[in-house]
Scaffold this active site. Structure first.
Site, mmCIF file in Angstrom:
data_model
loop_
_atom_site.group_PDB
_atom_site.id
_atom_site.type_symbol
_atom_site.label_atom_id
_atom_site.label_comp_id
_atom_site.label_asym_id
_atom_site.label_seq_id
_atom_site.Cartn_x
_atom_site.Cartn_y
_atom_site.Cartn_z
ATOM 1 N N HIS A 159 -3.829 6.103 3.273
ATOM 2 C CA HIS A 159 -4.477 4.880 2.793
ATOM 3 C C HIS A 159 -3.857 3.616 3.402
ATOM 4 O O HIS A 159 -4.559 2.738 3.902
ATOM 5 C CB HIS A 159 -4.356 4.868 1.264
ATOM 6 N N SER A 198 -10.996 -0.782 -1.239
ATOM 7 C CA SER A 198 -9.711 -0.759 -0.527
ATOM 8 C C SER A 198 -9.904 -1.026 0.962
ATOM 9 O O SER A 198 -8.987 -1.509 1.621
ATOM 10 C CB SER A 198 -9.051 0.616 -0.660
ATOM 11 N N ASP A 201 0.849 -1.190 0.000
ATOM 12 C CA ASP A 201 0.000 0.000 0.000
ATOM 13 C C ASP A 201 0.890 1.247 0.000
ATOM 14 O O ASP A 201 2.002 1.204 -0.547
ATOM 15 C CB ASP A 201 -0.946 -0.057 1.224
#
Ligand SMILES: *[C@@H]1O[C@H](CO)[C@@H](O)[C@H](O)[C@H]1NC(C)=O
Ligand SMILES: *[C@@H]1O[C@H](CO)[C@@H](O)[C@H](O)[C@H]1NC(C)=O
Ligand SMILES: *[C@@H]1O[C@H](CO)[C@@H](O)[C@H](O)[C@H]1NC(C)=O
Ligand SMILES: *[C@@H]1O[C@H](CO)[C@@H](O)[C@H](O)[C@H]1NC(C)=O
Ligand SMILES: *[C@@H]1O[C@H](CO)[C@@H](O)[C@H](O)[C@H]1NC(C)=O
Ligand SMILES: *[C@@H]1O[C@H](CO)[C@@H](O)[C@H](O)[C@H]1NC(C)=O
Ligand SMILES: *[C@@H]1O[C@H](CO)[C@@H](O)[C@H](O)[C@H]1NC(C)=O
Ligand SMILES: *[C@@H]1O[C@H](CO)[C@@H](O)[C@H](O)[C@H]1NC(C)=O
Ligand SMILES: *[C@@H]1O[C@H](CO)[C@@H](O)[C@H](O)[C@H]1NC(C)=O
Ligand SMILES: *[C@@H]1O[C@H](CO)[C@@H](O)[C@H](O)[C@H]1NC(C)=O
Ligand SMILES: *[C@@H]1O[C@H](CO)[C@@H](O)[C@H](O)[C@H]1NC(C)=O
Ligand SMILES: *[C@@H]1O[C@H](CO)[C@@H](O)[C@H](O)[C@H]1NC(C)=O
Length: 734
Positions: free
Chosen positions: A192, A518, A136
């Protein structure tokens, strides 16, 4: 960010063709990163074999990665001329420019039926001993979600490294590497990666909330699992970096890979993530991926390979309510994470940005700079979802002097509303409510409104609802495999965040709520870790099967799971249904698949010997191997196509392995898709021992009377006194 990744995923579709470069002498400005695939060499060591393809003078400084485990080949900076020259070297297979791919909690464990002191969560030891590798944007290490309180040291097999200096790595965060800037420190400058890692395996953190909302104890799904972080994305992710990270993660000894990234690819042999995931699967690693944020269009999936777990997104039963109140007293419940206590309930003038200047159609999205201060100052501005990131809409309205914002859905987003950290008083309402608000504005010369903030409300028994953005099947790359596989929580998910969205500089305990597949992917990575901890001998396919055959197909109100229109969701939106971790722990039977079983499947896709060889990393001859139709793979679900001119009868076999009670017998129940006849033989399976396998044969025929075209669906289910093993059946009629 959830919506940001949604938008980048849509944009990426136009990104596919990379420009051709003028053939010229190599120099820094015409070099580009290429992924080069080569044949297996029996005679040379990998490094010198790879280098033999590169221009001799520069070979050492051009090589970026030489892949060892996932892939036979390398990534290098090359000019188009050099690539042409390479094509004539014996053993060369292909070279293509590296592709850019987009990135696609307090309450979710309870929502998924995991409770701290009882049941499966405790029985599975909270994922103890399992290592989850997260590819990620990196991680913000000093967050309490990554504290190692109560964590045992990593298992002895762990061989990875931590590139944070100082004490950032610990028994929770056992590894951290950067593949965006080689050998840099993999700090998450986006949020994220911190969010996804803490969703999969964050430790318990008390009093987690954002602006006081969704307050509670935050925890990942596998709070005692270890985390190994591989930074492969900044704003975009390059597949050359992803391959290198997968290569490292496999060697390091991870058990689960969690990858909330994906593009669109039509052939698995051309898809770096599919190739890397194949090698991971061969090593017993389960690869959990995001289905994509391109829904609700049909055929919008990423990560379609049968050796991956493909996770769609659905809502949870928590809302952070903000109600739009109009001058005519109509009220519309929406959502916002930012809930100012001091917002007056006095009615303010209301304007629809789309009607401010009819010759500027983009204005309805409230993009920055397009709003005219004279028009919006002191008013509540109605903006349409899409066209820009929702948080940015709020900034634009605020900068233009607007007092508040109402975001209304376009038709495709339906009834899905997001709780976001807006920078001004705001709410996000459904498509139907947006139409009513616009009609009200039309109906009066002085439209007025306010927003009433109502805080966190738990108990929406419509949940889980499939998120509008969650990508839908059918599967492009392999029509005979049903995808997505499973749904998990992916809307308004609270998890760790590197910075305080409230501007609180006084704490490292900072969280944010974002949405996307996600977010659903790491929920399933966590569930897979729990199952791996409870059943160390289960293969990736067995874990997938357990998750899929025990999934819930009804919502909390016991009605069929719905989609964003609040209509029963189609099988290409739900896959097998919504994950039920406790039931997955005790599935009774599993549909197992060994790595060698994929060879006849790949040959059956009519890939060439060389293309199939790319997965196996050895020479394969499909005329010698057997070849099967895709739907014959021992998958826990069925996807079939019946065309007018195709055979009207299709027969497949399945093999189930007993992982329940030694002596158990199962009978089949069939709910055939309309227009399709389904016969299962035998109709009863009697097991006498554990790990015993039995086969059944299932015959599908299109009824002569069936003249309809489109999608139909049904299921077959094996039931014993204790277990229920359900396989959905999707049929495309042409
Ligand atoms: C480098 O290559 C580019 C593209 O072919 C060309 O435009 C440029 O003039 C070259 N620069 C030098 C210093 O050779
Ligand atoms: C350690 O990492 C921080 C960034 O996280 C950096 O600012 C600092 O210079 C590094 N220290 C050393 C000794 O490398
Ligand atoms: C969150 O909940 C805890 C425990 O119930 C409470 O002590 C705390 O004040 C709450 N925080 C907020 C911001 O509501
Ligand atoms: C997907 O295909 C089905 C069946 O053809 C159709 O009913 C549905 O409207 C399509 N959905 C979208 C979003 O195009
Ligand atoms: C309306 O939009 C058009 C097109 O963007 C622009 O040329 C025009 O100046 C705008 N009118 C006003 C009054 O802002
Ligand atoms: C803003 O709107 C006012 C009134 O409609 C108009 O006079 C003005 O020119 C607009 N300003 C800009 C920058 O478009
Ligand atoms: C509002 O009025 C405009 C202009 O007359 C029209 O185009 C639009 O369709 C109306 N909207 C609604 C929701 O009635
Ligand atoms: C946080 O600080 C930024 C920059 O000063 C400001 O724009 C924003 O409104 C602040 N957010 C909150 C929730 O106070
Ligand atoms: C945040 O974490 C850093 C590093 O562990 C520490 O130095 C700092 O004191 C922490 N800040 C707060 C407010 O706890
Ligand atoms: C849900 O969406 C459909 C289609 O947009 C709409 O007709 C319906 O009114 C919505 N339901 C609710 C409760 O908002
Ligand atoms: C592969 O080729 C065979 C024989 O031509 C055909 O029947 C089959 O449908 C093809 N499979 C796929 C996945 O295209
Ligand atoms: C593959 O096997 C077939 C049948 O044994 C044989 O005729 C063919 O030459 C083989 N192809 C290759 C590339 O070895």
């Amino acid at each position: 960010m959830g919506l940001k990744s949604l938008l980048t995923l849509i944009c990426i579709l136009n990104f596919h063709s990379l420009q051709a470069f003028a053939d010229d002498t190599p120099n820094e400005s015409n070099l580009e990163t290429y992924i080069v695939q080569v044949e297996v060499s029996e005679s040379k060591d990998l490094e010198s074999w790879y280098k033999s393809f590169l221009p001799t003078i520069t070979s050492s400084d051009r090589m970026i990665y030489s892949y060892r485990t996932v892939f036979k080949g390398f990534a290098a900076r090359l000019s188009p001329i050099e690539v042409n020259a390479m094509e004539h070297i014996d053993g060369f297979i292909s070279a293509r420019p590296a592709r850019k791919l987009p990135l696609h909690t307090t309450h979710t464990p309870n929502f998924m039926g995991l409770n701290q002191n009882i049941g499966f969560w405790k029985d599975s030891n909270f994922g103890k001993g399992v290592i989850i590798g997260v590819l990620d944007t990196g991680i913000f290490p000093n967050h309490p979600s990554f504290s190692d309180e109560g964590m045992p040291p990593p298992p002895a097999k762990w061989k990875g490294r931590c590139d944070f200096n100082g004490t950032s790595c610990n028994n929770k965060l056992i590894g951290a590497r950067d593949f965006v800037i080689p050998n840099a420190i993999p700090v998450d400058d986006d949020g994220h990666g911190t969010h996804t890692a803490s969703t999969a395996a964050g430790n318990f953190v008390k009093d987690a909330n954002v602006f006081g909302n969704a307050n509670g104890t935050a925890s990942g799904i596998a709070p005692l699992a270890h985390l190994a972080i591989y930074r492969v994305c900044s704003f975009f992710c390059f597949d050359s970096d992803i391959l290198a990270a997968m290569d490292a993660a496999i060697d390091d000894g991870v058990d689960i890979l969690s990858i909330s990234i994906g593009g669109v690819e039509f052939n698995f042999y051309d898809d770096a993530m599919a190739l890397g995931a194949f090698s991971a699967m061969e090593k017993g690693i389960l690869v959990s991926t995001a289905a994509g944020n391109s829904g609700p269009s049909n055929f919008s999936l990423s990560n379609e390979a049968p050796w991956m777990l493909t996770v769609g997104a659905s809502t949870i039963d928590r809302k952070i309510r903000a109600t739009a109140v109009l001058g005519n007293n109509e009220q519309f419940d929406g959502e916002s994470l930012f809930q100012p206590m001091d917002f007056s309930n006095t009615l303010l003038p209301l304007v629809y940005s789309g009607m401010l200047n009819t010759s500027d159609p983009g204005l309805r999205f409230c993009r920055s700079s397009s709003l005219n201060k004279t028009d919006v100052r002191g008013k509540i501005v109605v903006c349409e979802l899409g066209g820009s990131i929702t948080i940015e809409k709020g900034r634009a309205v605020k900068n233009a002097g607007g007092a508040a914002m109402i975001i209304i859905n376009g038709e495709s987003f339906g009834n899905l509303t997001l709780s976001e950290a807006h920078v001004l008083p705001a709410t996000h309402v459904t498509y139907a409510d947006g139409l009513k608000i616009k009609a009200y504005i039309n109906s009066t010369a002085t439209p007025m409104a306010t927003i009433s903030f109502k805080g966190t409300i738990i108990g929406d028994n419509r949940a889980p609802v499939v998120a509008a953005f969650s990508s839908r099947g059918p599967n492009w790359a392999s029509r005979g495999i049903l995808k997505p596989d499973i749904l998990g929580p992916g809307v308004n998910i609270l998890a760790a965040w590197p910075v305080s969205v409230e501007n609180n500089t006084n704490t490292n305990s900072t969280f944010n709520i974002i949405s996307g597949t996600s977010m659903s992917c790491p929920h399933l990575s966590g569930v897979a870790a729990l199952l791996k901890s409870a059943h160390p001998d289960w293969s990736p396919a067995a874990i997938k099967s357990a998750i899929m055959t025990t999934a819930d197909v009804v919502n909390l109100a016991q009605n069929p799971i719905e989609d964003e229109r609040f209509l029963p969701a189609n099988i290409f939106a739900t896959g097998s249904g919504h994950v039920n971790p406790s039931r997955a722990n005790d599935p009774g039977l599993v549909y197992d698949i060994q790595s060698k079983d994929y060879i006849p499947y790949l040959c059956g896709l009519n890939y060439t010997n060389r293309q199939v060889g790319l997965f196996l990393q050895r020479r394969v001859n499909c005329s010698v191997e057997s070849s099967i139709p895709e739907a014959q793979l021992n998958y826990p679900s069925f996807a079939l196509t019946f065309g007018t001119f195709q055979s009207t009868i299709q027969t497949y076999t399945r093999t189930v392995t007993n992982v329940g009670e030694p002596n158990s017998s199962y009978v089949v129940e069939i709910v055939p898709p309309p227009g399709i006849d389904v016969i299962v033989e035998p109709a009863k399976l009697d097991f006498v021992e554990l790990k015993q396998t039995l086969q059944y044969k299932v015959t599908f025929s299109r009824l002569v009377s069936a003249s309809n075209i489109g999608f139909v669906q049904g299921f077959l289910r094996w039931s014993s006194s204790k277990h229920s093993v359900r396989s959905p059946i999707a049929v495309i009629l042409r």
